[in-house]
Design a protein around this motif. Structure first.
Motif, short mmCIF file in Angstrom:
data_model
loop_
_atom_site.label_atom_id
_atom_site.label_comp_id
_atom_site.label_asym_id
_atom_site.label_seq_id
_atom_site.Cartn_x
_atom_site.Cartn_y
_atom_site.Cartn_z
N LYS A 132 1.91 13.80 -9.81
CA LYS A 132 2.60 15.15 -9.24
C LYS A 132 3.67 15.32 -10.04
O LYS A 132 3.89 16.33 -10.68
N TYR A 133 4.83 14.33 -9.66
CA TYR A 133 6.21 14.66 -9.92
C TYR A 133 6.51 14.20 -11.39
O TYR A 133 7.56 14.81 -12.10
N SER A 134 5.76 13.64 -12.06
CA SER A 134 6.03 13.11 -13.36
C SER A 134 5.16 13.98 -14.53
O SER A 134 5.32 13.75 -15.68
N ASN A 171 0.69 -1.18 -0.06
CA ASN A 171 -0.02 -0.05 -0.11
C ASN A 171 0.92 0.95 0.00
O ASN A 171 0.61 2.21 -0.51
N ASP A 172 1.75 1.21 0.73
CA ASP A 172 3.18 2.48 0.86
C ASP A 172 3.47 2.43 -0.59
O ASP A 172 3.59 3.72 -0.94
N ILE A 173 3.92 1.42 -1.19
CA ILE A 173 4.59 1.90 -2.70
C ILE A 173 3.72 2.21 -3.65
O ILE A 173 3.66 3.08 -4.24
N HIS A 174 2.29 1.71 -3.51
CA HIS A 174 1.26 2.13 -4.42
C HIS A 174 1.08 3.58 -3.98
O HIS A 174 0.89 4.45 -5.16
N LYS A 175 0.97 4.08 -2.97
CA LYS A 175 0.72 5.58 -2.61
C LYS A 175 1.81 6.44 -3.13
O LYS A 175 1.69 7.58 -3.71
N ILE A 176 3.16 5.64 -2.84
CA ILE A 176 4.57 6.62 -3.34
C ILE A 176 4.47 6.77 -5.06
O ILE A 176 4.46 7.78 -5.40
N GLN A 177 3.89 5.54 -5.50
CA GLN A 177 3.95 5.44 -7.12
C GLN A 177 2.59 6.56 -7.53
O GLN A 177 3.03 7.18 -8.54
N ASP A 178 1.73 6.40 -6.72
CA ASP A 178 0.57 7.41 -7.06
C ASP A 178 1.09 8.97 -7.05
O ASP A 178 0.89 9.67 -8.06
N ILE A 179 1.83 9.14 -6.27
CA ILE A 179 2.12 10.76 -6.12
C ILE A 179 3.30 10.96 -7.12
O ILE A 179 3.27 12.00 -7.75
#
Length: 114
Positions: A18-20, A6-14
């Protein structure tokens, strides 16, 4: 730290949302210059862009490529458009690129601008 799925999914989503994004990477920046040289079958082509808030203010093209028509037409077509692949591709679609850069494709020109 042990990241959960879940943490990895949230990081990838951000990262993706946002950053990409173009806005994050180009649109919100102050003035910048962009310089890149590409090597093609038609010769070396060097691009110099002056960009402010994501908009190309000036474009200069140099190199040892062969051309039939003046590349100033291409330089002028790129002025006052967004430094985005879709905007650049749209601006250059009307040109027969081979007249400006012998043995060079539109895809190569677009890739040289990023």
């Amino acid at each position: 730290y042990d990241f959960s799925d879940n943490d990895i999914h949230k990081i990838q989503d951000i990262a993706d949302n946002k950053y990409s994004t173009w806005d994050w990477n180009f649109g919100y920046q102050a003035k910048y210059t962009f310089e890149k040289m590409i090597h093609t079958d038609g010769g070396n082509i060097e691009f110099h862009l002056a960009v402010d808030k994501g908009e190309i203010l000036d474009c200069k093209i140099f190199g040892d490529y062969f051309n039939t028509l003046e590349t100033s037409d291409i330089e002028n077509a790129l002025k006052n458009i967004l430094h985005r692949e879709d905007a650049i591709r749209d601006a250059l679609q009307k040109f027969k690129i081979d007249d400006y850069f012998k043995n060079v494709s539109l895809d190569e020109i677009v890739s040289g601008l990023f």
